[in-house]
Design an enzyme around this catalytic site. Sequence first.
Site, PDB file in Angstrom:
ATOM      1  CB  CYS A 194      53.425  20.644  10.870  1.00  0.00           C
ATOM      2  SG  CYS A 194      53.781  22.309  11.410  1.00  0.00           S
ATOM      3  CB  CYS A 201      65.726  23.835  15.087  1.00  0.00           C
ATOM      4  SG  CYS A 201      65.803  24.871  16.556  1.00  0.00           S
ATOM      5  CG  HIS A 242      58.613  19.948   9.383  1.00  0.00           C
ATOM      6  ND1 HIS A 242      57.522  19.277   8.870  1.00  0.00           N
ATOM      7  CD2 HIS A 242      58.146  20.665  10.442  1.00  0.00           C
ATOM      8  CE1 HIS A 242      56.451  19.593   9.587  1.00  0.00           C
ATOM      9  NE2 HIS A 242      56.799  20.428  10.533  1.00  0.00           N
TER      10      HIS A 242
END
Lengths: 144, 388
Positions: B83, B210, B336
């Site tokens: 990430c 989340c 994301h």
Amino acid sequence: MAKDKDVRFSKFGTVSFTGVTQVNDFIDYLEQGKIMGTVCKDCGQKFFPPRAQCYKSLSSNMDWFEVTGKGKLVSFSTLRYGPTGFTDELPYTIALVDYGDYKVFGRIDPAVSNPDDSLKVGMEMAAKPAKTSNGQLTYVFQPA
Amino acid sequence: MSRVAVIGVGQSTFVRSYPGSIRELAFEAYSEAMKDANIQNSDVDATVMCSAPEYDKQRSPAGVVAEYLGLNPQPTFYVETLCSSSSTGLKLAYSLVASGLHDCVMVLGFQIMSQLTSNESQERMGRGADIQWESTFGTMMPAYYALHAQAHFARYGTKPEDLANIRVKSATYGVLNDRAVYRKPVAHEDFLDPQKMGGPVASPLRVGDCCANADGSSCIIVANEEKAKRFCKKPVWILGVGAASASVNMVGRESLSGLAVGIEAGKQAYKMAGITPKHIDVAEVHDCFTIAEMMAIENLGFAEAGGGPELVRAKETYKEGSIPVNIDGGLLSKGHPIGATGGSQVRTIVRQLRDEADNIQVKDPMFGLVHNIGGVGLYGSVTIFGRE
Ligand SMILES: [Zn+2]
């Protein structure tokens, strides 16, 4: 054609992603009811999960030791959602347990009811060999 | 060593499902950054391509993307730290320019995650952990961060409401961000509804804790001092770059109530920039989960360890607060897209320091910080930026 590969490690876990490792004897010990780590004969460093090599001593001079007694629950989480390959086992609870010289990661025994209410960070736990729902080898934690 | 500046930034809109290929998606960020920098491909000496593999079929995507964007024959490098890939890519670009090897380098982050089901992508992410000793228990990202949340709760008395405060704040700004996936307001009551934000995922984390997977791309162009001053009216200088790694397996972690890589990378970046947390005017931190933002706030020194919940409760992380954090909506609102995430964070901070952040502009910022984590505290990257 080379000899058959030693893929004993593929017996470990609900889904196994790797079968070949130099610590495959871990599997034989688990089948005998023992959860084993390794300890470096040169520097005394204990490893769990077991390692075949020690980066401190630059050697492969290792002994096995048994994970026994109690550890402290560092943290836990109950999964209501899971990755592909594990969804049939939901819900299940993962946990980290601190034995002092080393820590052990794994799952809480599914026999423990209401883990989110009955477990507390810091409580004493013990690990024991077990089978997964699909008959693979594993180990689980129970309150000690 | 030459000073290094950011001279162009771009990102695609982050979406649940991009109707195109990675090269087409990469083009969207690339074209915005090139127009922003007002340069030609011939001005770019090298490219750094950043993504996490196995979410799409393309192997070695750097070559495919470089070709599509007309960036041959310049060298291209493929960088991956899950990430935090594009923050790591930025550090490489910084090094290539600061060393004098290249004058101008482009960092392109991209990810298409929508070709997989959600369970499949959790499986991929789970395999970003230790596949031999951890993934085999059925781990996934939310569960690992849940272990950190549980540990933070136990050590500091943090409550689910403290985490919900972070999501409510993020959504306040997500509404304003037309590049974000999630643009609806979130109220505390939504966390009481199991059909909404309150749905259990991995205790104690709920749906509202989340971020969502997304498809997206980002592009950052950096240059040495001479080129930066020639190309750019408002260069934003890279003042500090910190990076760190930690054990993959949770058994190697000293503590779960913070991320050691965030602390270490932060220390390095502050030291190199010669400033302290108090000097930071606006920050983008890695909030893949609410608990991740809570730990980042503490690990970067905006609050002491355990002091995060109070700072958040006092709204000090809002735009008007003492340390605005993720006021572009963060990953919780933007989504994301793993390889693109760091570059999007950098874009937000660069726009703040240029005074071009529109409806989220903080007043007269001097220093901005980007904190980007790869895996569950496996890789950490902190970059500090300053204006002239
Ligand atoms: Zn040794």
